[in-house]
Design an enzyme around this catalytic site. Structure first.
Site, PDB file in Angstrom:
ATOM      1  N   ALA A  41       0.835  -1.216   0.000  1.00 55.12           N
ATOM      2  CA  ALA A  41       0.000   0.000   0.000  1.00 55.12           C
ATOM      3  C   ALA A  41       0.865   1.259   0.000  1.00 55.12           C
ATOM      4  O   ALA A  41       0.564   2.240  -0.688  1.00 55.12           O
ATOM      5  CB  ALA A  41      -0.928  -0.023   1.212  1.00 55.12           C
ATOM      6  N   GLY A  96      -4.625  32.491  -4.752  1.00 59.06           N
ATOM      7  CA  GLY A  96      -5.178  33.519  -3.867  1.00 59.06           C
ATOM      8  C   GLY A  96      -6.488  33.032  -3.259  1.00 59.06           C
ATOM      9  O   GLY A  96      -6.633  31.856  -2.923  1.00 59.06           O
ATOM     10  N   GLU A 110      -0.772   4.719   6.630  1.00 62.48           N
ATOM     11  CA  GLU A 110       0.309   3.858   6.125  1.00 62.48           C
ATOM     12  C   GLU A 110       1.672   4.251   6.692  1.00 62.48           C
ATOM     13  O   GLU A 110       2.695   4.165   6.020  1.00 62.48           O
ATOM     14  CB  GLU A 110       0.350   3.885   4.585  1.00 62.48           C
ATOM     15  CG  GLU A 110      -0.695   3.007   3.953  1.00 62.48           C
ATOM     16  CD  GLU A 110      -0.547   1.547   4.349  1.00 62.48           C
ATOM     17  OE1 GLU A 110       0.521   1.167   4.849  1.00 62.48           O
ATOM     18  OE2 GLU A 110      -1.508   0.796   4.164  1.00 62.48           O
TER      19      GLU A 110
HETATM   20  P1  TGC Z   1       9.595  -4.789  14.272  1.00 63.47           P
HETATM   21  O1  TGC Z   1      10.143  -5.606  15.377  1.00 63.47           O
HETATM   22  O2  TGC Z   1      10.393  -3.645  13.753  1.00 63.47           O
HETATM   23  O3  TGC Z   1       9.242  -5.727  13.033  1.00 63.47           O
HETATM   24  C1  TGC Z   1       8.671  -7.005  13.183  1.00 63.47           C
HETATM   25  C2  TGC Z   1       9.197  -7.845  12.021  1.00 63.47           C
HETATM   26  O4  TGC Z   1       8.703  -7.305  10.795  1.00 63.47           O
HETATM   27  C3  TGC Z   1       9.801  -6.865   9.977  1.00 63.47           C
HETATM   28  N1  TGC Z   1       9.363  -5.630   9.336  1.00 63.47           N
HETATM   29  C4  TGC Z   1       8.862  -5.630   8.103  1.00 63.47           C
HETATM   30  N2  TGC Z   1       8.734  -6.625   7.211  1.00 63.47           N
HETATM   31  C5  TGC Z   1       8.179  -6.296   6.020  1.00 63.47           C
HETATM   32  N3  TGC Z   1       7.783  -5.050   5.728  1.00 63.47           N
HETATM   33  C6  TGC Z   1       7.905  -4.032   6.606  1.00 63.47           C
HETATM   34  N4  TGC Z   1       7.479  -2.808   6.287  1.00 63.47           N
HETATM   35  C7  TGC Z   1       8.465  -4.306   7.859  1.00 63.47           C
HETATM   36  N5  TGC Z   1       8.725  -3.553   8.977  1.00 63.47           N
HETATM   37  C8  TGC Z   1       9.280  -4.390   9.861  1.00 63.47           C
HETATM   38  C9  TGC Z   1      10.972  -6.708  10.912  1.00 63.47           C
HETATM   39  O5  TGC Z   1      12.178  -6.831  10.217  1.00 63.47           O
HETATM   40  C10 TGC Z   1      10.722  -7.826  11.890  1.00 63.47           C
HETATM   41  O6  TGC Z   1      11.091  -9.033  11.246  1.00 63.47           O
HETATM   42  P2  TGC Z   1      11.723 -10.256  12.052  1.00 63.47           P
HETATM   43  O7  TGC Z   1      12.026 -11.266  11.001  1.00 63.47           O
HETATM   44  O8  TGC Z   1      12.947  -9.693  12.725  1.00 63.47           O
HETATM   45  O9  TGC Z   1      10.661 -10.687  13.018  1.00 63.47           O
HETATM   46  O10 TGC Z   1       8.138  -4.350  14.694  1.00 63.47           O
HETATM   47  P3  TGC Z   1       7.651  -3.168  15.625  1.00 63.47           P
HETATM   48  O11 TGC Z   1       6.465  -3.669  16.371  1.00 63.47           O
HETATM   49  O12 TGC Z   1       8.818  -2.624  16.407  1.00 63.47           O
HETATM   50  O13 TGC Z   1       7.097  -2.078  14.571  1.00 63.47           O
HETATM   51  C11 TGC Z   1       7.814  -1.549  13.570  1.00 63.47           C
HETATM   52  C12 TGC Z   1       7.114  -0.305  12.992  1.00 63.47           C
HETATM   53  C13 TGC Z   1       6.952   0.784  14.012  1.00 63.47           C
HETATM   54  C14 TGC Z   1       8.000   0.191  11.866  1.00 63.47           C
HETATM   55  C15 TGC Z   1       5.748  -0.709  12.428  1.00 63.47           C
HETATM   56  O14 TGC Z   1       4.904  -1.071  13.410  1.00 63.47           O
HETATM   57  C16 TGC Z   1       5.098   0.345  11.582  1.00 63.47           C
HETATM   58  O15 TGC Z   1       5.359   0.382  10.378  1.00 63.47           O
HETATM   59  N6  TGC Z   1       4.194   1.205  12.143  1.00 63.47           N
HETATM   60  C17 TGC Z   1       3.365   2.110  11.351  1.00 63.47           C
HETATM   61  C18 TGC Z   1       1.946   1.588  11.361  1.00 63.47           C
HETATM   62  C19 TGC Z   1       1.263   1.716  10.042  1.00 63.47           C
HETATM   63  O16 TGC Z   1       1.847   2.047   9.022  1.00 63.47           O
HETATM   64  N7  TGC Z   1      -0.025   1.417  10.003  1.00 63.47           N
HETATM   65  C20 TGC Z   1      -0.752   1.411   8.776  1.00 63.47           C
HETATM   66  C21 TGC Z   1      -2.141   0.845   8.969  1.00 63.47           C
HETATM   67  S1  TGC Z   1      -2.980   0.436   7.459  1.00 63.47           S
HETATM   68  C22 TGC Z   1      -3.360   1.918   6.801  1.00 63.47           C
HETATM   69  O17 TGC Z   1      -3.026   2.956   7.238  1.00 63.47           O
HETATM   70  C23 TGC Z   1      -4.167   1.865   5.578  1.00 63.47           C
HETATM   71  S2  TGC Z   1      -4.504   3.368   4.836  1.00 63.47           S
HETATM   72  C24 TGC Z   1      -5.391   2.761   3.603  1.00 63.47           C
HETATM   73  C25 TGC Z   1      -5.750   3.653   2.515  1.00 63.47           C
HETATM   74  O18 TGC Z   1      -4.963   3.775   1.508  1.00 63.47           O
HETATM   75  O19 TGC Z   1      -6.856   4.209   2.567  1.00 63.47           O
HETATM   76  P1  FAD Z   2      -0.373   7.982  16.625  1.00 58.74           P
HETATM   77  O1  FAD Z   2       0.327   6.689  16.478  1.00 58.74           O
HETATM   78  O2  FAD Z   2      -1.123   8.229  17.887  1.00 58.74           O
HETATM   79  O3  FAD Z   2       0.675   9.158  16.397  1.00 58.74           O
HETATM   80  C1  FAD Z   2       0.376  10.508  16.743  1.00 58.74           C
HETATM   81  C2  FAD Z   2       1.633  11.339  16.453  1.00 58.74           C
HETATM   82  O4  FAD Z   2       2.722  10.856  17.268  1.00 58.74           O
HETATM   83  C3  FAD Z   2       2.105  11.210  15.017  1.00 58.74           C
HETATM   84  O5  FAD Z   2       2.638  12.442  14.578  1.00 58.74           O
HETATM   85  C4  FAD Z   2       3.214  10.180  15.097  1.00 58.74           C
HETATM   86  O6  FAD Z   2       4.173  10.286  14.043  1.00 58.74           O
HETATM   87  C5  FAD Z   2       3.836  10.526  16.453  1.00 58.74           C
HETATM   88  N1  FAD Z   2       4.541   9.380  17.015  1.00 58.74           N
HETATM   89  C6  FAD Z   2       4.036   8.179  17.403  1.00 58.74           C
HETATM   90  N2  FAD Z   2       5.008   7.381  17.860  1.00 58.74           N
HETATM   91  C7  FAD Z   2       6.169   8.067  17.754  1.00 58.74           C
HETATM   92  C8  FAD Z   2       7.550   7.780  18.020  1.00 58.74           C
HETATM   93  N3  FAD Z   2       7.940   6.583  18.489  1.00 58.74           N
HETATM   94  N4  FAD Z   2       8.480   8.743  17.765  1.00 58.74           N
HETATM   95  C9  FAD Z   2       8.101   9.941  17.236  1.00 58.74           C
HETATM   96  N5  FAD Z   2       6.816  10.274  16.954  1.00 58.74           N
HETATM   97  C10 FAD Z   2       5.865   9.346  17.205  1.00 58.74           C
HETATM   98  N6  FAD Z   2      -5.534   1.913   9.452  1.00 58.74           N
HETATM   99  C11 FAD Z   2      -5.866   0.635   9.075  1.00 58.74           C
HETATM  100  O7  FAD Z   2      -5.484  -0.325   9.750  1.00 58.74           O
HETATM  101  N7  FAD Z   2      -6.621   0.407   7.975  1.00 58.74           N
HETATM  102  C12 FAD Z   2      -7.091   1.402   7.197  1.00 58.74           C
HETATM  103  O8  FAD Z   2      -7.762   1.136   6.181  1.00 58.74           O
HETATM  104  C13 FAD Z   2      -6.794   2.738   7.550  1.00 58.74           C
HETATM  105  N8  FAD Z   2      -7.317   3.773   6.849  1.00 58.74           N
HETATM  106  C14 FAD Z   2      -7.144   5.053   7.286  1.00 58.74           C
HETATM  107  C15 FAD Z   2      -7.839   6.097   6.673  1.00 58.74           C
HETATM  108  C16 FAD Z   2      -7.724   7.391   7.146  1.00 58.74           C
HETATM  109  C17 FAD Z   2      -8.502   8.500   6.508  1.00 58.74           C
HETATM  110  C18 FAD Z   2      -6.830   7.669   8.204  1.00 58.74           C
HETATM  111  C19 FAD Z   2      -6.632   9.081   8.681  1.00 58.74           C
HETATM  112  C20 FAD Z   2      -6.161   6.645   8.832  1.00 58.74           C
HETATM  113  C21 FAD Z   2      -6.324   5.333   8.394  1.00 58.74           C
HETATM  114  N9  FAD Z   2      -5.716   4.246   9.072  1.00 58.74           N
HETATM  115  C22 FAD Z   2      -5.999   2.958   8.702  1.00 58.74           C
HETATM  116  C23 FAD Z   2      -4.976   4.490  10.304  1.00 58.74           C
HETATM  117  C24 FAD Z   2      -3.558   4.995  10.091  1.00 58.74           C
HETATM  118  O9  FAD Z   2      -2.708   3.994   9.652  1.00 58.74           O
HETATM  119  C25 FAD Z   2      -3.077   5.594  11.422  1.00 58.74           C
HETATM  120  O10 FAD Z   2      -3.802   6.786  11.615  1.00 58.74           O
HETATM  121  C26 FAD Z   2      -1.581   5.870  11.437  1.00 58.74           C
HETATM  122  O11 FAD Z   2      -0.849   4.658  11.403  1.00 58.74           O
HETATM  123  C27 FAD Z   2      -1.142   6.695  12.660  1.00 58.74           C
HETATM  124  O12 FAD Z   2      -1.709   6.233  13.828  1.00 58.74           O
HETATM  125  P2  FAD Z   2      -2.463   7.245  14.840  1.00 58.74           P
HETATM  126  O13 FAD Z   2      -3.408   8.066  14.018  1.00 58.74           O
HETATM  127  O14 FAD Z   2      -3.033   6.432  15.934  1.00 58.74           O
HETATM  128  O15 FAD Z   2      -1.356   8.217  15.363  1.00 58.74           O
END
Ligand code: TGC
Ligand code: FAD
Length: 389
Positions: free
Chosen positions: A247, A344, A368
């Site tokens: 994604a 503007g 993401e």
């Molecule tokens: P951590 O211990 O770092 O990682 C666990 C294992 O996963 C591996 N890994 C990955 N593998 C593949 N792809 C990635 N991007 C990976 N990131 C980490 C890592 O190497 C490890 O592997 P192994 O073999 O050593 O076990 O895990 P952590 O719990 O410390 O978290 C890492 C962190 C903070 C980077 C991760 O949690 C993160 O990316 N947080 C951001 C959350 C996020 O992006 N949420 C998105 C939700 S979905 C969404 O927003 C949909 S929007 C949809 C739309 O388009 O409308």
């Molecule tokens: P938080 O994690 O509470 O973060 C708040 C602030 O603190 C951010 O600025 C962040 O960068 C900062 N922060 C947090 N931790 C740290 C750190 N360790 N160091 C420094 N700064 C930090 N999720 C899904 O699973 N599926 C979906 O389909 C999906 N769709 C979405 C659609 C919309 C419109 C939106 C707005 C969000 C969606 N999300 C979805 C959720 C999205 O992935 C989360 O909003 C995003 O991952 C951030 O989480 P949070 O909003 O809880 O912010």
């Protein structure tokens, strides 16, 4: 609607194959004729244009990189990126809709599902006959999904799910939710079907951003998930994070479409708006703004083509995707702000697409993985030092 020619200052088209150009152009025309004429109305009414689902499916845009044996187009990742770019020129919400279906629903079923699950779900999702969503984020666990408290408990014939997800794109309209929950402390993926007892997906209201996209809560109260809906090959949080790469890759490309829409609008406006007896494009400060836009769009385009080629070759690492997602989202938001300045007062009207793109990009920069999380992901990669906690 005049034909949109995109921005290609560095002849990036010369890096694309004929097939890639063809798919880009057909989606570009589709966006001009089917999305742009209706999108402001849907955005104002805070509704998703569901009439587009069938048309998007007919173009073959769902799960476009997946194998033909499941009914998908099996195109390469550059073609997929170009599709995302063109769709987001229309609206980030429409790109979101397609990227959730493809990257966050079809991809995990394809990657972690049994052959039986793939044969059943993928053709239906590809044809747009079923819609999916992806539930990872929880009210108290956004950037840190590993802390999730949604849990699954094994019982005879399946599992019982309890917990809640928040901010889930497509949630209310989804026929199937890919849900991540902890089973004995380890994250697993489950397919939860609409109508299952104890499962509800209320829509979240009050968004100033992504108004043409459905965003929902998912609530699980003693929800029974049969064994056949457990994704057998998920292996912890890593599986969910692998979906995010797909994604995030689409977002890196998508936001270039939003950038091009803002630039195109600002350039045309600057050439026609006269102040102090000259078009505002004749002033050096305006030209500097336009040059900044062209420069950042061109850099993002080049980044994306190389990202796509690496993905197709299998040399892409998830940190590369983070760099592109982080950079391109930030630059897209900058460009939307600058475009608004050039227009503007007119810049705030919904007669122009800029404020809609700008508001959408606020979410795109956050979801993401926030800008900060991608900074830390890349920071860890280059220093070897983890700085999340
Ligand atoms: P951590 O211990 O770092 O990682 C666990 C294992 O996963 C591996 N890994 C990955 N593998 C593949 N792809 C990635 N991007 C990976 N990131 C980490 C890592 O190497 C490890 O592997 P192994 O073999 O050593 O076990 O895990 P952590 O719990 O410390 O978290 C890492 C962190 C903070 C980077 C991760 O949690 C993160 O990316 N947080 C951001 C959350 C996020 O992006 N949420 C998105 C939700 S979905 C969404 O927003 C949909 S929007 C949809 C739309 O388009 O409308
Ligand atoms: P938080 O994690 O509470 O973060 C708040 C602030 O603190 C951010 O600025 C962040 O960068 C900062 N922060 C947090 N931790 C740290 C750190 N360790 N160091 C420094 N700064 C930090 N999720 C899904 O699973 N599926 C979906 O389909 C999906 N769709 C979405 C659609 C919309 C419109 C939106 C707005 C969000 C969606 N999300 C979805 C959720 C999205 O992935 C989360 O909003 C995003 O991952 C951030 O989480 P949070 O909003 O809880 O912010």
């Amino acid at each position: 609607m005049p034909k949109f020619n995109g921005l290609d200052y560095f002849n990036i088209e010369s890096l694309l194959s004929e097939d890639e150009i063809m798919i880009r152009n057909s989606v570009r025309d589709f966006v001009s004729s089917e999305i742009i004429p209706i999108i402001e109305k849907y955005n104002r009414e805070n509704k998703f244009p569901s009439e587009l689902i069938r048309k998007i499916a007919e173009l073959g845009l769902f799960g476009i990189t997946l194998p033909q044996k499941y009914g998908c187009a099996e195109l390469n990742n550059v073609a997929y990126g170009l599709v995302m770019q063109e769709l987001e020129r229309g609206d980030s919400g429409i790109r979101s809709f397609v990227s959730v279906q493809s990257a966050l629903v079809m991809y995990p079923i394809f990657s972690f599902g049994s052959e039986e699950q793939k044969n059943y779900w993928l053709p239906l999702l590809c044809k747009g006959e079923l819609i999916g969503c992806f539930g990872l984020t929880e009210p108290d666990f956004g950037s840190n999904p590993g802390g999730m408290i949604t849990k699954a408990e094994k019982i005879d014939g399946g599992y019982i799910l309890n917990g809640a997800k928040m901010w889930i794109t497509n949630g209310t309209i989804a026929d199937v939710a890919v849900v991540w929950a902890k089973l004995e402390g380890k994250v697993h993926g489950f397919l939860v079907e609409k109508g299952t007892k104890g499962y509800t997906a209320p829509e979240m209201k009050g968004k100033h951003s992504l108004r043409a996209s459905v965003t929902s809560e998912l609530i699980f109260e003693d929800v029974f998930v049969p064994e056949k809906n457990h994704l057998p090959d998920t292996s912890g949080l890593k599986s969910a994070l692998m979906c995010l790469n797909q994604a995030r890759y689409g977002i890196a490309w998508g936001v270039v479409g939003a950038m091009m829409a803002c630039y195109d609008c600002a350039l045309n406006y600057a050439k026609s708006r006269v102040q102090f007896n000259k078009p505002i494009a004749a002033y050096q400060i305006t030209q500097e703004k336009l040059v900044y836009m062209v420069t950042e769009i061109t850099k993002s385009q080049l980044l994306n083509v190389q990202l796509g080629r690496m993905k197709d070759k299998g040399t892409l690492r998830h940190t590369h995707v983070s760099l592109a997602k982080r950079n391109n989202c930030e630059k897209a938001l900058d460009i939307a702000h600058i475009a608004r300045e050039i227009l503007g007062a007119n810049g705030i009207l919904d007669e122009y697409p800029i404020m809609r793109h700008s508001a959408n990009l606020e979410s795109v920069k956050t979801y993401e993985g926030t800008h900060e999380m991608h900074t830390l992901i890349i920071g860890e990669d280059i220093t070897g030092i983890q700085a999340f906690f």
